[in-house]
Write an enzyme that holds these catalytic residues in place. Structure first.
Site, PDB file in Angstrom:
ATOM      1  N   GLY A 104       0.807  -1.224   0.000  1.00 24.65           N
ATOM      2  CA  GLY A 104       0.000   0.000   0.000  1.00 24.65           C
ATOM      3  C   GLY A 104       0.837   1.269   0.000  1.00 24.65           C
ATOM      4  CB  SER A 105       4.025   2.190   1.517  1.00 29.16           C
ATOM      5  OG  SER A 105       3.390   2.066   2.762  1.00 29.16           O
ATOM      6  CB  SER A 141       7.577   2.175   5.662  1.00 30.89           C
ATOM      7  OG  SER A 141       7.282   1.013   6.389  1.00 30.89           O
ATOM      8  CE  LYS A 142      -0.847   1.210   9.831  1.00 33.97           C
ATOM      9  NZ  LYS A 142      -2.122   0.554   9.654  1.00 33.97           N
ATOM     10  CB  THR A 143       5.404  -0.849  10.109  1.00 35.38           C
ATOM     11  OG1 THR A 143       5.991  -1.242   8.853  1.00 35.38           O
ATOM     12  CG2 THR A 143       3.994  -1.403  10.203  1.00 35.38           C
ATOM     13  CB  THR A 162       9.397  -2.523  11.055  1.00 36.39           C
ATOM     14  OG1 THR A 162       8.020  -2.802  10.817  1.00 36.39           O
ATOM     15  CG2 THR A 162       9.541  -1.652  12.294  1.00 36.39           C
ATOM     16  CB  THR A 163       8.102  -2.998   5.442  1.00 42.20           C
ATOM     17  OG1 THR A 163       6.878  -2.766   6.119  1.00 42.20           O
ATOM     18  CG2 THR A 163       7.878  -3.978   4.310  1.00 42.20           C
ATOM     19  CD  GLU A 202       9.764  -7.029   1.443  1.00 46.27           C
ATOM     20  OE1 GLU A 202       9.585  -6.510   2.574  1.00 46.27           O
ATOM     21  OE2 GLU A 202       9.128  -8.022   1.047  1.00 46.27           O
ATOM     22  N   GLY A 257      -2.686   0.016   5.228  1.00 47.45           N
ATOM     23  CA  GLY A 257      -1.719   0.234   4.144  1.00 47.45           C
ATOM     24  C   GLY A 257      -2.384   0.379   2.789  1.00 47.45           C
ATOM     25  NE  ARG A 258      -6.512  -4.536   2.734  1.00 49.60           N
ATOM     26  CZ  ARG A 258      -6.009  -5.023   3.860  1.00 49.60           C
ATOM     27  NH1 ARG A 258      -4.705  -4.893   4.112  1.00 49.60           N
ATOM     28  NH2 ARG A 258      -6.773  -5.601   4.758  1.00 49.60           N
ATOM     29  CD  GLN A 306      -1.809  -3.448  -0.866  1.00 51.08           C
ATOM     30  OE1 GLN A 306      -1.723  -2.388  -1.489  1.00 51.08           O
ATOM     31  NE2 GLN A 306      -1.241  -3.621   0.310  1.00 51.08           N
ATOM     32  CD  GLU A 364      -2.332  -6.622   2.162  1.00 51.89           C
ATOM     33  OE1 GLU A 364      -2.522  -5.423   2.458  1.00 51.89           O
ATOM     34  OE2 GLU A 364      -1.200  -7.072   1.902  1.00 51.89           O
ATOM     35  CG  HIS A 366      -5.108  -7.530 -29.607  1.00 53.56           C
ATOM     36  ND1 HIS A 366      -5.379  -7.916 -30.896  1.00 53.56           N
ATOM     37  CD2 HIS A 366      -5.742  -6.341 -29.423  1.00 53.56           C
ATOM     38  CE1 HIS A 366      -6.127  -6.987 -31.480  1.00 53.56           C
ATOM     39  NE2 HIS A 366      -6.366  -6.020 -30.603  1.00 53.56           N
ATOM     40  CE  LYS A 380       5.104  -8.611   5.976  1.00 51.55           C
ATOM     41  NZ  LYS A 380       4.473  -7.546   6.762  1.00 51.55           N
TER      42      LYS A 380
HETATM   43  O1  F6P Z   1       2.956  -7.171   4.069  1.00 48.02           O
HETATM   44  C1  F6P Z   1       1.752  -6.537   3.749  1.00 48.02           C
HETATM   45  C2  F6P Z   1       1.770  -5.113   4.193  1.00 48.02           C
HETATM   46  O2  F6P Z   1       1.653  -5.019   5.557  1.00 48.02           O
HETATM   47  C3  F6P Z   1       0.679  -4.329   3.487  1.00 48.02           C
HETATM   48  O3  F6P Z   1      -0.538  -4.428   4.100  1.00 48.02           O
HETATM   49  C4  F6P Z   1       1.262  -2.962   3.492  1.00 48.02           C
HETATM   50  O4  F6P Z   1       0.618  -2.145   2.559  1.00 48.02           O
HETATM   51  C5  F6P Z   1       2.695  -3.256   3.146  1.00 48.02           C
HETATM   52  O5  F6P Z   1       2.973  -4.462   3.819  1.00 48.02           O
HETATM   53  C6  F6P Z   1       3.693  -2.203   3.502  1.00 48.02           C
HETATM   54  O6  F6P Z   1       3.717  -1.914   4.867  1.00 48.02           O
HETATM   55  P1  F6P Z   1       4.436  -0.643   5.434  1.00 48.02           P
HETATM   56  O7  F6P Z   1       3.776   0.555   4.874  1.00 48.02           O
HETATM   57  O8  F6P Z   1       4.291  -0.735   6.931  1.00 48.02           O
HETATM   58  O9  F6P Z   1       5.886  -0.697   5.028  1.00 48.02           O
END
Ligand code: F6P
Length: 546
Positions: free
Chosen positions: A160-161, A211-213, A215-216, A218, A273-274, A355, A359, A390, A512
């Site tokens: 979602g970010s 990033s909402k958290t 901590t993601t 990636e 997030g979404r 998503q 999701e 096509h 994860k």
């Molecule tokens: O892993 C799924 C998820 O939590 C989604 O719901 C979210 O949009 C995405 O990861 C990114 O999360 P964040 O914004 O915390 O990095």
């Protein structure tokens, strides 16, 4: 709460389906009823007076099916859940949170409470911060560490970010600032950031760490790579302040990363997030198209919220859209839904909707913690067309599966080139696809063309393949805001009928945590001995070849 299967309307729908629903012919229905289009189409009027026509008349429904679906929505208390969402109640039960992205587009600034706090002033103050910041960057007043204007914006985020900002900036490219390029880095595959950085100059690049958290894995990896790349060039830690901002709910992690929290744009944990493109996560959009346009985007979403809250179910467009999913998924046993925009600018819209839908509603446990014994979330897919025609439309027209489809077209193109010929060709396909999927081609019609007996079945089309045609006037910020909010509420209605929590995402956790364990094993010198035989051998082969 009780299972939707226990509702009287569910049983009625099953009886209708068994009786005539499964062989309902829209082709016959149109032939018999000259007012069918009027009965099953409706026009949404946006806050700015622009309109979007939703034509549901090519769906496998009659008035009795639709009114029974409305009864089902009433019996499942969908209106109550909707009102609870708009009242800031903690309807995300497994995370004990409100679901309040609707408060982000409350541009009328009415009081909206979560846990007895009116969140409208805070939402508005973040928007004002976004406005000031985007005006500084767009005007060129915001300078990089060597005094040059910003030319490139790199949004680093995932899920979602990422998907919302990518989709909206692509869709609204005609409104872009001419000096600004936007880039999106989401995949942890080093290729994504490496290829992006090749196009950027550290002196003129602004990184948005979304990033909402915060901590993601990636996003953190990509953000660190971007920071190292920047510092190798700028040398001074203090220059980060001009080139990195954070879009997050997590101030302490933002500070640990090295971004001054003055350069942080916040939001609250009641924004999923979404559902976050309306929040600070939308800063790339605001920078790219400007605050005024971003405000119109929010207002377009707000207009659909007002409709969703106030229109009676029978006239409520997202209710109709969501209930159609129930009819196809749970009675016709369709597994999928196709969304095909006739619009190149909307090329990321289906990915965004994947998503949103999958999701949100890819769950098999109900809100009262019971495994469900009915189908829930659909497989959502799509591509812009005419390209899709096509590639995979063969299956949509003649395959064995029922694939309910939404087609989207804007009447006015942003690029009316060659005397608008391209637009007329595009539109002709929009109409032709929906018509041919509905009408099909009978044996008699094929035979009348002189087709041989052996070829005849190959050239027949069963028809009765349901479509909803969504015709907008033009893809403006307001229209796009409305379309997104429409699909959000469709997703809401579906999840409410299925009795699931559309707002958590536990399903992404297992992969994860396993990846964290395996990452350590990849770093170690020796072969792994744990895991199932397949995973163990794959890991060891990878280590040998890497
Ligand atoms: O892993 C799924 C998820 O939590 C989604 O719901 C979210 O949009 C995405 O990861 C990114 O999360 P964040 O914004 O915390 O990095």
């Amino acid at each position: 709460m009780s299972s939707p299967l226990a509702q009287p309307a569910w049983k009625k729908l099953q009886a209708i389906y068994d009786d005539y629903g499964k062989s309902y012919s829209t082709r016959d229905a149109f032939a018999k009823d000259s007012s069918r289009f009027d009965t099953f189409s409706t026009t949404f009027e946006n806050y700015d007076g622009s309109k979007i026509l939703f034509d549901f008349s090519k769906n496998l429904i009659d008035e009795s099916i639709l009114s029974t679906l409305f009864e089902l929505a009433k019996e499942c208390n969908v209106e109550q859940l909707r009102d609870d969402m708009f009242a800031g109640k903690h309807i995300n039960t497994t995370e004990d949170r409100a679901v309040y992205h609707v408060a982000l587009r409350n541009r009328s600034l009415k009081a909206m409470y979560v846990d007895n706090v009116n969140v409208s002033p805070e939402v508005d103050s973040v928007l004002q911060h976004m406005k000031e910041f985007s005006e500084l960057v767009r005007s060129g007043e915001w300078k990089g560490y060597t005094g040059k204007e910003i030319t490139d914006i790199v949004n680093i985020g995932i899920g979602g970010s990422d998907l919302g900002p990518v989709m909206v900036t692509e869709a609204l490219k005609p409104y872009a600032h001419p000096r600004l390029n936007v880039h999106f880095v989401s995949n942890v595959d080093g290729t994504h950031i490496a290829e992006t950085l090749k196009k950027c100059d550290a002196e003129t690049t602004l990184f948005l760490i979304a990033s909402k958290t915060f901590t993601t894995a990636e996003t953190c990896a990509n953000a660190n790579t971007a920071k190292n790349w920047f510092l190798q060039r700028a040398k001074e830690q203090s220059h980060i302040a001009k080139h990195f901002v954070a879009l997050s709910t997590n101030a302490s992690e933002v500070a640990k990363f090295g971004i001054d929290t003055k350069n942080m744009f916040g939001f609250e944990n009641w924004v999923g997030g979404r559902y976050s493109v309306w929040s600070a996560i939308g800063l790339s959009v605001c920078l790219y198209i400007g605050y005024e346009n971003f405000d119109q985007f929010l207002k377009g979403g707000e207009a659909v919220d007002n409709h969703f809250v106030n229109a009676p179910i029978e006239k409520n467009i997202p209710f109709i859209g969501g209930l159609l999913t129930i009819w196809y998924n749970n009675f016709h046993k369709a597994q999928t839904k196709l969304v095909a925009p006739f619009d190149q600018y909307l090329h990321r819209f289906p990915a965004y909707l994947q998503q949103l839908s999958m999701e949100s509603n890819g769950k098999s446990v109900s809100k009262d913690s019971k495994f469900v014994n009915y189908e829930t979330g659909i497989v959502m897919f799509g591509e812009p067309t005419t390209n899709a025609q096509h590639s995979f439309f063969q299956l949509v027209h003649q395959g064995t599966k029922l694939i309910p489809t939404d087609f989207i077209l804007a009447a006015k193109s942003h690029n009316p080139i060659e005397g608008n010929l391209h637009q007329r060709m595009l539109a002709s396909n929009f109409f032709a696809q929906a018509e041919s999927l509905m009408l099909g081609k009978t044996k008699e019609e094929v035979e009348a063309e002189g087709t041989s007996a052996s070829l005849t079945p190959h050239k027949m089309f069963s028809g009765n393949r349901p479509t909803t045609s969504i015709l907008a006037q033009q893809i403006t910020p307001a229209t796009l805001g409305s379309l997104i909010a429409y699909y959000e509420h469709v997703t809401f209605v579906e999840g409410a009928i299925w009795g699931i929590n559309s707002f958590d995402q536990w399903g992404v956790e297992l992969g994860k945590s396993l990846a964290k364990v395996i990452l350590k094993e990849l770093d170690a010198d020796k072969d792994v001995e744990t895991h199932d035989a397949s995973t163990k051998n794959l890991i060891n082969q990878f280590k040998a070849w890497a």
